[in-house]
Design a protein around this motif. Structure first.
Motif, short mmCIF file in Angstrom:
data_model
loop_
_atom_site.label_atom_id
_atom_site.label_comp_id
_atom_site.label_asym_id
_atom_site.label_seq_id
_atom_site.Cartn_x
_atom_site.Cartn_y
_atom_site.Cartn_z
N ARG A 178 89.93 -33.16 132.48
CA ARG A 178 89.24 -31.93 132.11
C ARG A 178 90.27 -31.01 131.46
NH1 ARG A 178 88.65 -33.01 137.23
NH2 ARG A 178 89.62 -31.06 137.85
N GLY A 179 90.33 -31.08 130.15
CA GLY A 179 91.46 -30.48 129.46
C GLY A 179 91.18 -29.23 128.66
N LEU A 180 92.28 -28.59 128.29
CA LEU A 180 92.24 -27.47 127.35
C LEU A 180 93.47 -27.59 126.47
CD1 LEU A 180 91.14 -24.74 126.33
CD2 LEU A 180 92.43 -23.64 128.14
N MET A 181 93.25 -27.55 125.16
CA MET A 181 94.37 -27.63 124.22
C MET A 181 94.71 -26.27 123.64
SD MET A 181 94.84 -29.05 120.46
CE MET A 181 94.49 -27.34 120.04
N LEU A 182 96.00 -25.94 123.64
CA LEU A 182 96.47 -24.76 122.92
C LEU A 182 97.46 -25.20 121.86
CD1 LEU A 182 97.15 -22.13 125.75
CD2 LEU A 182 95.01 -22.57 124.51
N ASP A 183 97.49 -24.44 120.77
CA ASP A 183 98.29 -24.75 119.59
C ASP A 183 99.36 -23.66 119.47
OD1 ASP A 183 99.21 -24.78 116.93
OD2 ASP A 183 97.22 -24.55 116.04
N THR A 184 100.62 -24.04 119.65
CA THR A 184 101.69 -23.04 119.61
C THR A 184 102.50 -23.14 118.32
OG1 THR A 184 103.16 -24.52 120.83
CG2 THR A 184 101.94 -22.88 122.11
N ALA A 185 101.93 -23.79 117.31
CA ALA A 185 102.64 -23.98 116.04
C ALA A 185 102.14 -23.02 114.96
CB ALA A 185 102.48 -25.41 115.55
N ARG A 186 100.83 -22.79 114.93
CA ARG A 186 100.29 -21.88 113.91
C ARG A 186 100.66 -20.44 114.27
NH1 ARG A 186 96.94 -26.42 113.81
NH2 ARG A 186 97.22 -27.36 111.76
N HIS A 187 100.57 -20.15 115.57
CA HIS A 187 101.13 -18.91 116.12
C HIS A 187 101.88 -19.26 117.40
CE1 HIS A 187 98.13 -16.89 113.51
NE2 HIS A 187 99.09 -15.98 113.42
N PHE A 188 103.01 -18.63 117.58
CA PHE A 188 103.76 -18.81 118.82
C PHE A 188 103.04 -18.08 119.94
CE2 PHE A 188 107.10 -17.64 121.84
CZ PHE A 188 107.73 -18.86 122.01
N LEU A 189 102.95 -18.70 121.10
CA LEU A 189 102.36 -18.04 122.27
C LEU A 189 103.44 -17.86 123.33
CD1 LEU A 189 99.07 -20.17 122.46
CD2 LEU A 189 99.24 -17.78 121.74
N PHE A 209 96.55 -29.50 130.68
CA PHE A 209 96.95 -28.59 129.60
C PHE A 209 97.54 -29.45 128.48
CE2 PHE A 209 100.61 -25.62 128.17
CZ PHE A 209 99.95 -25.30 126.99
N HIS A 210 96.77 -29.61 127.41
CA HIS A 210 97.23 -30.35 126.24
C HIS A 210 97.96 -29.35 125.34
CE1 HIS A 210 95.80 -32.56 122.29
NE2 HIS A 210 97.08 -32.33 122.31
N TRP A 211 99.26 -29.55 125.22
CA TRP A 211 100.11 -28.57 124.52
C TRP A 211 100.45 -29.13 123.14
CZ3 TRP A 211 105.11 -26.24 127.17
CH2 TRP A 211 105.59 -25.18 126.40
N GLY A 461 86.62 -38.02 130.20
CA GLY A 461 86.26 -36.61 130.29
C GLY A 461 86.27 -35.96 128.94
N GLY A 462 86.71 -34.72 128.92
CA GLY A 462 86.69 -33.99 127.66
C GLY A 462 87.73 -32.89 127.66
N GLU A 463 87.78 -32.22 126.53
CA GLU A 463 88.82 -31.21 126.36
C GLU A 463 88.35 -30.15 125.38
OE1 GLU A 463 93.01 -32.57 125.77
OE2 GLU A 463 92.78 -31.47 123.89
N ALA A 464 88.49 -28.89 125.78
CA ALA A 464 88.23 -27.79 124.87
C ALA A 464 89.48 -27.56 124.02
CB ALA A 464 87.90 -26.53 125.66
N CYS A 465 89.30 -27.29 122.75
CA CYS A 465 90.46 -27.06 121.86
C CYS A 465 90.45 -25.64 121.33
CB CYS A 465 90.42 -28.02 120.68
SG CYS A 465 90.64 -29.74 121.14
N MET A 466 91.63 -25.02 121.32
CA MET A 466 91.77 -23.69 120.74
C MET A 466 92.88 -23.77 119.69
SD MET A 466 90.82 -20.65 120.36
CE MET A 466 89.54 -20.43 121.59
N TRP A 467 92.49 -24.12 118.47
CA TRP A 467 93.47 -24.19 117.39
C TRP A 467 93.93 -22.79 117.03
CZ3 TRP A 467 95.65 -28.66 116.60
CH2 TRP A 467 94.97 -29.81 116.99
#
Ligand SMILES: *[C@@H]1O[C@H](CO)[C@@H](O)[C@H](O)[C@H]1NC(C)=O
Ligand SMILES: *[C@@H]1O[C@H](CO)[C@@H](O)[C@H](O)[C@H]1NC(C)=O
Ligand SMILES: *[C@@H]1O[C@H](CO)[C@@H](O)[C@H](O)[C@H]1NC(C)=O
Ligand SMILES: *[C@@H]1O[C@H](CO)[C@@H](O)[C@H](O)[C@H]1NC(C)=O
Ligand SMILES: *[C@@H]1O[C@H](CO)[C@@H](O)[C@H](O)[C@H]1NC(C)=O
Length: 534
Positions: A178-189, A209-211, A461-467
């Motif tokens: 049960r995942g969630l992806m965050l993208d730290t390349a387009r903007h740094f978090l 946490f898919h990083w 399962g699945g994963e929500a993505c936040m590009w």
């Protein structure tokens, strides 16, 4: 469509004193909805001054930290949901004060959350077999963590105390991934935002946490073996995750039962790798001369595979999870086509047809490298790797993300080929729209495709993505939450319990107010109010 107050007015006087919100919250319902729960109308009262957890089974650092954390979470600033109602007072349904909840971890703690972790737990509050007592029971520390979260949802603030109904819960997740992806390349978090997001993941029982660490635009990951990658590829020397930062995030997640799945996407999406690793990327040509631009990783250069081996050796030591995500999506062939050395390589190796064969050669070598690291990792890949016919190991997880062709067809093909899969197609939360936009997330079910029972079993399962193109620390939390909560319930709760979005709305409203009350800036779902708006 929603239960509106005007309709409810006939049944509840609550509306008269609460204005006219679109949806009225439930009181003390657990989100995501447990597999089984029994609640009676009797209740107990918790007084923060005298309340404590008592460990009666196994104990360990994860458990100690969690009990301390949950005391803070349970008694956070959030004031009464019933803003204008009277504090509780003893009546015939009052059963007594609950001053002590026993935490019974039956088996020894595991150290690291993993893909097969057991998250089942039970909660008994004033149950028939243990009247006036409170217990959280599990065979694993991960189950205790999930149980503590559920327990905290039962509490309703009332004056200076909290009331909770006599309740029995038996619960476990529908899906293990049960995942969630965050993208730290387009903007740094900043690390602090990543941690805030991990808190919210734990509060919604998400466990991966898919990083997505790096991409074309920046390389914020500091490698000890190849420091030039971030020195020359990050936005600035401050926009970088040091080894300590990574360890900090991994530990923070571990204590919450969340796996950290790092992604280093290749051979495309790699522009930012170029400056720090000369020779890695393919030189693109215009009119038979190099034009100064670069394409995907050059699959014909043997030195590049040596580099990847060292690089991933380090990565798999920093990230303890069994899996790494190797990307493999959206590889553009035009640069390869333009480069005479690549054309020559294809001719020498008798490669005919288009360049997907070249991609296959690259991916096959990369997968081989990663599978043979000392850490013996497994991997996830984006669906194109499968679509392009690359031969992958049997335990590969194919990450389905495209919505065209239909994901149902894709997931059918992936699973009929015997691969495990994780679905994201319907959960790209970075796309926003006006109005109530979460119903479509709630209506997507990863097992709703034509496939045999054996195929259904391969859906992890699945994963929500936040590009991150339009997301940075300013809007990460509000754009992700509570929309990711919807995905979280879909992946945790029984299919039969998550068939009706309208029925979930009042519980989601309560949960949103709960998260807001805990201090997270989660956005509203419709016109309404929460006690902690003030
Ligand atoms: C919990 O207890 C309250 C107060 O006694 C009661 O009004 C409510 O219906 C109970 N909740 C459930 C789900 O039974
Ligand atoms: C790192 O980059 C600098 C500046 O371009 C260069 O002088 C140095 O040789 C590079 N180091 C390595 C290990 O490649
Ligand atoms: C390519 O094909 C030619 C002619 O069929 C053959 O002689 C040669 O060995 C092949 N080269 C490779 C690398 O397979
Ligand atoms: C490339 O070739 C493969 C197999 O030869 C084929 O399945 C695929 O559709 C082709 N891709 C493109 C973009 O032409
Ligand atoms: C599933 O199978 C049915 C009956 O064969 C068919 O009508 C339907 O279109 C299929 N659905 C998908 C998503 O392939």
């Amino acid at each position: 469509m929603y239960r509106v107050c005007l309709i409810l007015l006939a049944f509840a006087t609550a509306c008269a004193i609460a204005g006219f919100p679109s949806v009225l919250p439930t009181k003390g319902e657990v989100w995501p909805r447990p597999q089984m729960s029994l609640t009676s109308s009797t209740y107990m009262v918790i007084r923060p001054e005298t309340f404590r957890f008592t460990t009666i089974g196994q104990d360990c650092d994860i458990l100690k930290a969690a009990l301390k954390r949950y005391i803070g979470i349970m008694f956070a600033s959030y004031s009464s949901v019933e803003l204008r109602s009277q504090p509780w007072r003893k009546d015939g349904l009052f059963r007594g004060y609950l001053d002590n909840v026993k935490v019974n971890l039956i088996a020894q703690c595991e150290e690291l959350p993993h893909r097969n972790m057991d998250e089942q737990y039970e909660i008994k509050i004033d149950s028939p077999d243990a009247p006036l007592e409170g217990t959280i029971i599990s065979h694993s520390v991960w189950g205790i963590l999930r149980g503590l979260e559920s327990f905290s949802h039962l509490l309703l603030p009332s004056g200076s105390a909290y009331v909770l109904n006599s309740t029995q819960i038996m619960d476990f997740p529908r899906f293990s991934f049960r995942g969630l992806m965050l993208d730290t390349a387009r903007h740094f978090l900043p690390v602090s935002k990543l941690k805030e997001n991990l808190d919210l993941m734990a509060m919604n029982k998400l466990n991966v946490f898919h990083w997505h660490l790096v991409d074309d635009q920046s390389f914020p990951y500091e490698s000890a073996a190849f420091p030039n990658l971030s020195k020359l590829g990050s936005y600035s020397s401050n926009h970088v995750y040091s080894a300590e930062d990574v360890a900090d995030v991994v530990e923070y997640a571990r204590l919450r039962g969340i796996r950290v799945l790092p992604e280093f996407d290749t051979p495309g999406h790699t522009k930012s790798w170029g400056p720090g690793q000369p020779g890695l990327l393919t030189k693109c040509y215009t009119n038979s001369t190099p034009d100064g631009t670069f394409g995907p990783i050059d699959p014909t250069n043997d030195a590049n595979y040596k580099f990847l081996q060292s690089f991933f050796t380090e990565v798999t030591h920093r990230f303890p999870d069994h899996y790494v995500h190797l990307g493999g999506d959206e590889v553009s062939f035009s640069c390869w086509e333009s480069n005479p050395a690549i054309t020559q390589f294809m001719a020498e190796h008798n490669i005919t047809g288009n360049y997907s064969k070249l991609e296959e050669i690259y991916i096959t070598k990369l997968l081989d490298i990663v599978a043979n690291l000392p850490t013996k990792n497994g991997y996830l890949v984006w669906q194109e790797v499968f679509d392009n016919g690359v031969e992958v190991a049997k335990d590969t997880v194919v990450h389905v993300w495209k919505s065209s062709p239909l994901w149902k067809q894709e997931i059918d093909e992936v699973t009929s080929a015997g691969y495990q899969t994780v679905l994201s197609s319907c959960w790209y939360l970075n796309y926003i729209s006006y109005g109530v936009d979460w119903h479509k997330y709630y209506e997507c079910d990863p097992q709703e495709f034509n496939g045999t029972a054996a195929q259904q079993q391969l859906v992890l399962g699945g994963e929500a993505c936040m590009w991150g193109e339009y997301v940075d620390r300013t809007n990460l939390i509000s754009r992700t939450w509570p929309r990711a909560s919807v995905v979280a319930e879909k992946l945790w709760s029984a299919a039969a319990h998550t068939a009706d979005a309208d029925a979930a709305a009042p519980r989601l409203e309560e949960h949103r107010c709960r998260l807001l009350g805990r201090g997270y800036d989660v956005e509203p779902l419709w016109p309404s109010f929460c006690p902690s708006d003030l």
